[in-house]
Motif scaffolding. Sequence first.
Motif, short mmCIF file in Angstrom:
data_model
loop_
_atom_site.label_atom_id
_atom_site.label_comp_id
_atom_site.label_asym_id
_atom_site.label_seq_id
_atom_site.Cartn_x
_atom_site.Cartn_y
_atom_site.Cartn_z
N MET A 1 69.72 68.16 28.17
CA MET A 1 70.39 67.74 29.39
C MET A 1 69.34 67.55 30.48
O MET A 1 68.52 68.42 30.71
N ARG B 1 69.02 66.76 34.47
CA ARG B 1 69.75 66.68 35.73
C ARG B 1 68.87 66.10 36.80
O ARG B 1 67.68 66.36 36.85
N ALA C 1 73.54 63.51 35.81
CA ALA C 1 72.99 64.15 34.62
C ALA C 1 73.02 63.19 33.45
O ALA C 1 73.84 62.28 33.39
N ILE D 1 73.07 63.68 29.24
CA ILE D 1 73.14 64.61 28.12
C ILE D 1 72.76 63.82 26.88
O ILE D 1 73.37 62.81 26.57
N CYS E 1 72.18 63.94 22.80
CA CYS E 1 72.51 64.68 21.59
C CYS E 1 71.79 64.06 20.40
O CYS E 1 71.61 62.84 20.35
N TYR F 1 81.73 64.16 25.15
CA TYR F 1 82.32 63.12 26.01
C TYR F 1 83.83 63.35 26.16
O TYR F 1 84.38 63.19 27.25
N LEU G 1 84.36 66.86 28.27
CA LEU G 1 83.68 67.01 29.55
C LEU G 1 84.64 66.87 30.73
O LEU G 1 84.57 67.64 31.69
N THR H 1 80.38 56.92 33.94
CA THR H 1 80.17 57.75 32.78
C THR H 1 80.21 56.88 31.53
O THR H 1 81.16 56.14 31.31
#
Length: 180
Positions: free
Chosen positions: A1, A3, A8, A10, A12, A22, A25, A41
């Motif tokens: 992650m 920031r 932010a 993230i 994976c 997702y 969240l 997003t």
Amino acid sequence: MLRYADDAVIICELKDDAERIYKVLGQRFEKYGLKIHPEKTKLLDFTKPKDDQGKGSFTFLGFTFYWTKSRKGRWMVGRKTDGVRLKRAIAAITAWCKKNRHKPIKEQWEILRAKIAGHYAYYGMSLNYQSLAEFLFEVKSTWLKWLNRRSSRASFTWKSFTDFLKDWPLPRPRIIHSYC
């Protein structure tokens, strides 16, 4: 992650993990009275390369994120200044130098130092040193150009300008925000 201020990223390793995060969240944020902006997003496929070729990148918050290898040979996410943002910053410096070339050199120098320090404060991330160095070189070149246009004859050569910068130094590129 990763920031940055109130934003932010993230990342994976597995796509299934990213999809699961997702989905939940939004529910997790609602628990604290927060909402996720649906247009800001995104779920991006930023698959880690299987070979030694680091491929794939995306741009976010003025940075280009890309796959690279650490000194120990592990895959990691690198960040560098987005090319569009770098050109915009250089264009802003150029416009400022052109507009303010008549001001005393000390005043120009003080303001340029502050502008450069501000650029480093935002873009001074690990693995972004090359972009910072490019920005500084362009600032020096631009300032030299506009200082030489203050009169009908050129006042500086590159060598004399380099000597001038020993007495009037500009901030050197530095990493302010480290991964560590």
